[in-house]
Design a protein around this motif. Structure first.
Motif, PDB file in Angstrom:
ATOM      1  N   VAL A  60      -0.478  11.993  -5.363  1.00 38.10           N
ATOM      2  CA  VAL A  60       0.495  12.348  -4.335  1.00 38.10           C
ATOM      3  C   VAL A  60      -0.328  11.917  -2.850  1.00 38.10           C
ATOM      4  O   VAL A  60      -1.289  12.695  -2.664  1.00 38.10           O
ATOM      5  CB  VAL A  60       1.065  13.749  -4.273  1.00 38.10           C
ATOM      6  N   PHE A  61       0.098  11.082  -2.286  1.00 38.39           N
ATOM      7  CA  PHE A  61      -0.400  10.634  -1.037  1.00 38.39           C
ATOM      8  C   PHE A  61      -0.139  11.448   0.189  1.00 38.39           C
ATOM      9  O   PHE A  61       1.112  11.313   0.443  1.00 38.39           O
ATOM     10  CB  PHE A  61      -0.361   9.190  -0.566  1.00 38.39           C
ATOM     11  N   ASP A  62      -1.085  12.341   0.979  1.00 42.56           N
ATOM     12  CA  ASP A  62      -0.794  13.233   1.744  1.00 42.56           C
ATOM     13  C   ASP A  62      -0.877  12.553   3.182  1.00 42.56           C
ATOM     14  O   ASP A  62      -1.266  11.185   3.383  1.00 42.56           O
ATOM     15  CB  ASP A  62      -1.807  14.332   1.859  1.00 42.56           C
ATOM     16  N   GLU A  63      -0.446  13.257   4.145  1.00 38.94           N
ATOM     17  CA  GLU A  63      -0.305  12.831   5.718  1.00 38.94           C
ATOM     18  C   GLU A  63      -1.812  12.246   6.120  1.00 38.94           C
ATOM     19  O   GLU A  63      -2.552  13.241   5.683  1.00 38.94           O
ATOM     20  CB  GLU A  63       0.215  13.756   6.625  1.00 38.94           C
ATOM     21  N   PRO A 101       0.787  -1.303   0.077  1.00 36.02           N
ATOM     22  CA  PRO A 101       0.126  -0.038   0.170  1.00 36.02           C
ATOM     23  C   PRO A 101       0.896   1.397   0.060  1.00 36.02           C
ATOM     24  O   PRO A 101       2.143   1.172   0.586  1.00 36.02           O
ATOM     25  CB  PRO A 101      -0.836  -0.102   1.279  1.00 36.02           C
ATOM     26  N   PRO A 102       0.262   2.429  -0.396  1.00 40.05           N
ATOM     27  CA  PRO A 102       0.893   3.602  -0.246  1.00 40.05           C
ATOM     28  C   PRO A 102       1.252   4.380   1.034  1.00 40.05           C
ATOM     29  O   PRO A 102       0.297   3.813   1.961  1.00 40.05           O
ATOM     30  CB  PRO A 102       0.274   4.651  -1.114  1.00 40.05           C
ATOM     31  N   ARG A 103       2.350   4.851   1.408  1.00 44.80           N
ATOM     32  CA  ARG A 103       2.596   5.535   2.755  1.00 44.80           C
ATOM     33  C   ARG A 103       2.433   7.010   2.534  1.00 44.80           C
ATOM     34  O   ARG A 103       2.372   7.558   1.034  1.00 44.80           O
ATOM     35  CB  ARG A 103       3.907   5.235   3.238  1.00 44.80           C
ATOM     36  N   PRO A 104       2.439   7.923   3.341  1.00 41.97           N
ATOM     37  CA  PRO A 104       2.331   9.399   3.083  1.00 41.97           C
ATOM     38  C   PRO A 104       3.623   9.816   2.522  1.00 41.97           C
ATOM     39  O   PRO A 104       4.864   9.236   2.595  1.00 41.97           O
ATOM     40  CB  PRO A 104       2.424   9.772   4.621  1.00 41.97           C
ATOM     41  N   GLY A 105       3.526  10.606   1.381  1.00 46.37           N
ATOM     42  CA  GLY A 105       4.706  10.903   0.337  1.00 46.37           C
ATOM     43  C   GLY A 105       4.810   9.936  -0.714  1.00 46.37           C
ATOM     44  O   GLY A 105       5.525  10.263  -1.624  1.00 46.37           O
ATOM     45  N   SER A 106       3.922   8.648  -0.775  1.00 50.79           N
ATOM     46  CA  SER A 106       4.020   7.902  -1.793  1.00 50.79           C
ATOM     47  C   SER A 106       3.572   8.620  -3.102  1.00 50.79           C
ATOM     48  O   SER A 106       2.715   9.383  -3.034  1.00 50.79           O
ATOM     49  CB  SER A 106       3.732   6.757  -1.558  1.00 50.79           C
ATOM     50  N   ARG A 107       3.892   8.191  -4.065  1.00 54.61           N
ATOM     51  CA  ARG A 107       3.624   8.825  -5.657  1.00 54.61           C
ATOM     52  C   ARG A 107       3.047   7.636  -6.335  1.00 54.61           C
ATOM     53  O   ARG A 107       3.888   6.734  -6.781  1.00 54.61           O
ATOM     54  CB  ARG A 107       4.530   9.426  -6.205  1.00 54.61           C
ATOM     55  N   TRP A 108       1.828   7.738  -6.945  1.00 55.93           N
ATOM     56  CA  TRP A 108       1.698   6.745  -7.859  1.00 55.93           C
ATOM     57  C   TRP A 108       1.138   7.388  -9.115  1.00 55.93           C
ATOM     58  O   TRP A 108       0.421   8.564  -9.173  1.00 55.93           O
ATOM     59  CB  TRP A 108       0.237   5.918  -7.399  1.00 55.93           C
ATOM     60  N   ARG A 109       1.546   6.633 -10.061  1.00 50.95           N
ATOM     61  CA  ARG A 109       1.085   7.244 -11.744  1.00 50.95           C
ATOM     62  C   ARG A 109      -0.331   6.964 -11.801  1.00 50.95           C
ATOM     63  O   ARG A 109      -0.886   5.623 -11.669  1.00 50.95           O
ATOM     64  CB  ARG A 109       2.039   6.833 -12.706  1.00 50.95           C
ATOM     65  N   ALA A 110      -1.150   7.659 -12.365  1.00 51.39           N
ATOM     66  CA  ALA A 110      -2.732   7.428 -12.527  1.00 51.39           C
ATOM     67  C   ALA A 110      -3.315   8.212 -13.520  1.00 51.39           C
ATOM     68  O   ALA A 110      -2.923   9.098 -14.101  1.00 51.39           O
ATOM     69  CB  ALA A 110      -3.260   7.517 -11.394  1.00 51.39           C
ATOM     70  N   ASN A 111      -4.455   7.687 -13.984  1.00 52.65           N
ATOM     71  CA  ASN A 111      -5.318   8.576 -14.916  1.00 52.65           C
ATOM     72  C   ASN A 111      -6.780   8.338 -14.835  1.00 52.65           C
ATOM     73  O   ASN A 111      -7.076   7.161 -14.250  1.00 52.65           O
ATOM     74  CB  ASN A 111      -5.010   8.285 -16.441  1.00 52.65           C
ATOM     75  N   PHE A 112      -7.674   9.272 -15.188  1.00 55.27           N
ATOM     76  CA  PHE A 112      -8.943   8.839 -14.864  1.00 55.27           C
ATOM     77  C   PHE A 112      -9.793   9.289 -16.392  1.00 55.27           C
ATOM     78  O   PHE A 112      -9.534  10.184 -17.279  1.00 55.27           O
ATOM     79  CB  PHE A 112      -9.629   9.805 -14.010  1.00 55.27           C
ATOM     80  N   TYR A 113     -10.867   8.514 -16.556  1.00 55.73           N
ATOM     81  CA  TYR A 113     -11.370   8.534 -18.130  1.00 55.73           C
ATOM     82  C   TYR A 113     -12.968   8.402 -17.925  1.00 55.73           C
ATOM     83  O   TYR A 113     -13.501   7.738 -16.909  1.00 55.73           O
ATOM     84  CB  TYR A 113     -10.839   7.631 -19.090  1.00 55.73           C
ATOM     85  N   ARG A 114     -13.738   9.022 -19.009  1.00 56.23           N
ATOM     86  CA  ARG A 114     -14.948   8.657 -18.817  1.00 56.23           C
ATOM     87  C   ARG A 114     -15.223   8.616 -20.452  1.00 56.23           C
ATOM     88  O   ARG A 114     -14.830   9.229 -21.033  1.00 56.23           O
ATOM     89  CB  ARG A 114     -15.939  10.097 -18.422  1.00 56.23           C
TER      90      ARG A 114
END
Length: 345
Positions: free
Chosen positions: A342-345, A299-312
Motif C-alpha cells: 500500500v503506497f502512502d502519501e 507508476p503507483p500513486r499515493p493509495g495505489s495497491r500492488w500485489r507483491a512477495n519477498f523470498y530468500r
C-alpha cells in the motif's frame, strides 16, 4: 489425472512407460507438464539403458516430430510420438528437484503446501488474511548496498518467515520505499556461509543463496516482475506472464540507461567471496518505474495497491532453506497468494 492432482495436494506422479501415450498428444501433454511441474517425477519402468533413456530425454527436451519410442520400453501402438520441448526450469524439477523433495524425506514444505491448499478450500471467513505492507514515499537517493541512507528510517522492518520446520535458522527481513522514479527494496539476512558461485548476471540464481522479490502491479493482468540478486551482487530481472499456471520469463527489453536497476550488496563478518564464512549480508535495490512500464498501474500513486512477495533462498551445508513474506505453496509463482503493498502519501 489433472482432477486427481487438484483434489489431492499430496499426490505426485511419475511418467513410467507412458511417453508413447503422452507423446501422441504433445500440446495438451506440454500444458499438463507445465501446470503440474512441481508434482511430476521422472521414471522409466525399464532398466538403466542408454538407448532407452535417450528416448525419454528426446521426448522431454526436444521439439522433434514423429519419432519412434520403441527403444524406451516397447511399442504400445502403431503411432509415433512428438517431443514436448519443456523449459529448463521444468526439466530440472522433473529430473531431480521433485524427487529430492519427496524421496529424501524433506516433507515439511510439502506438508505446509498441503495445509495451504486446504486453507484455499475453506470459506473466505476462515482463510488467513494476506499480509499488507505500507510503503512510505521518499526522495531519490544513492544505493550503497548497506542501507545506510537516512531515508530508510521512514520504513519499518518486515520479517520473512522460514518455510518448513527444518533448515538454517537464520533471520531475514525487508524494507520498502518508493519515490517519483522507482521502488526501493532493502533486504537484511543473517548467514554463516556464502553459497554463491555464479559470477554473471541472468543466470539461474535461485539455485544458490539469493534474495528475490516479485511485484504484480495490476490484478487485471497476469503479468508480473521478478527480481533476484545474489550475495555477490549478480542479478536476474525478468518479466513473467502467468496464464493458466504456465509461466515463462523474458529479459526486459533495452535493459539500459534509465531502465536499468541500481543494485548493491554488502557482507558482514567476512569477505564478499564465494564460500566465505560470514555473519550476514544485505541487498539494496532500486527498480525504476521506467523498467516496469509494460505493466499497468505503473507508476503507483499515493493509495495505489500492488500485489507483491519477498523470498530468500539459502543452501548452507547443501540443504535448501527458503523464506517468504506471503505464504505460498511449493512454487514461488503462486501470484494470487501474494501480499499487498500500500503506497502512502
Amino acid at each position: 489425472m489433472g482432477r486427481a492432482l487438484d483434489e489431492h495436494p499430496n499426490l505426485y506422479v511419475d511418467i513410467d512407460a507412458r511417453i508413447s501415450e503422452l507423446g501422441r498428444a504433445p500440446y495438451s501433454a506440454r500444458r499438463f507438464f507445465i501446470k503440474y511441474q512441481d508434482r511430476i517425477m521422472f521414471g522409466t519402468d525399464t532398466t538403466p539403458r542408454r538407448d532407452a533413456f535417450r528416448i525419454y530425454y528426446r521426448f522431454l527436451e526436444t521439439d522433434d516430430e514423429y519419432f519412434d519410442c520403441a527403444a524406451s520400453h516397447h511399442l504400445q501402438g502403431f503411432w509415433r510420438i512428438y517431443g514436448l520441448f519443456l523449459p529448463d526450469e521444468v526439466l530440472a524439477k522433473i529430473y531431480t528437484k521433485n524427487a529430492e523433495r519427496v524421496l529424501l524425506a524433506q516433507v515439511e514444505s510439502s506438508n505446509a503446501a498441503a495445509a495451504e491448499a486446504t486453507t484455499q478450500n475453506k470459506p473466505d471467513a476462515e482463510q488467513k488474511p494476506m499480509p499488507e505492507m505500507h510503503v512510505p514515499r521518499t526522495v531519490d537517493f544513492q544505493v550503497t548496498g548497506d542501507g545506510s541512507d537516512k531515508a530508510w528510517e521512514k520504513a519499518t522492518w518486515t520479517p520473512l518467515v522460514r518455510r518448513g520446520k527444518t533448515g538454517a535458522d537464520y533471520t531475514t527481513r525487508v524494507k520498502v520505499l518508493y519515490s517519483e522514479k522507482g521502488l526501493y527494496v532493502l533486504m537484511d539476512a543473517t548467514d554463516k556461509l556464502l553459497t554463491a558461485t555464479m559470477k554473471e548476471d541472468f543466470l539461474d540464481l535461485w539455485n544458490e543463496d539469493c534474495f528475490e522479490f516479485f511485484v504484480w502491479p495490476d490484478e487485471r493482468q497476469t503479468i508480473y516482475f521478478e527480481y533476484e540478486i545474489s550475495p555477490l551482487g549478480f542479478e536476474l530481472p525478468i518479466l513473467i506472464p502467468n496464464v493458466d499456471n504456465r509461466f515463462l520469463g523474458w529479459r526486459p527489453w533495452h535493459y539500459e540507461g534509465e531502465r536499468k536497476i541500481q543494485k548493491a550488496t554488502s557482507i558482514t563478518g567476512g569477505p564478499k567471496e564465494s564460500g566465505a564464512q560470514v555473519t550476514g549480508w544485505r541487498a539494496e535495490i532500486f527498480t525504476p518505474f521506467e523498467l516496469l512500464k509494460p505493466l499497468a498501474n505503473v507508476p503507483p500513486r499515493p493509495g495505489s495497491r500492488w500485489r507483491a512477495n519477498f523470498y530468500r533462498m539459502d543452501y548452507d551445508q547443501k540443504r535448501e532453506t527458503s523464506w517468504d513474506w506471503a505464504r505460498v505453496g511449493l512454487s514461488f509463482h503462486e501470484f494470487r497468494k501474494f501480499g499487498t503493498l500500500v503506497f502512502d502519501e
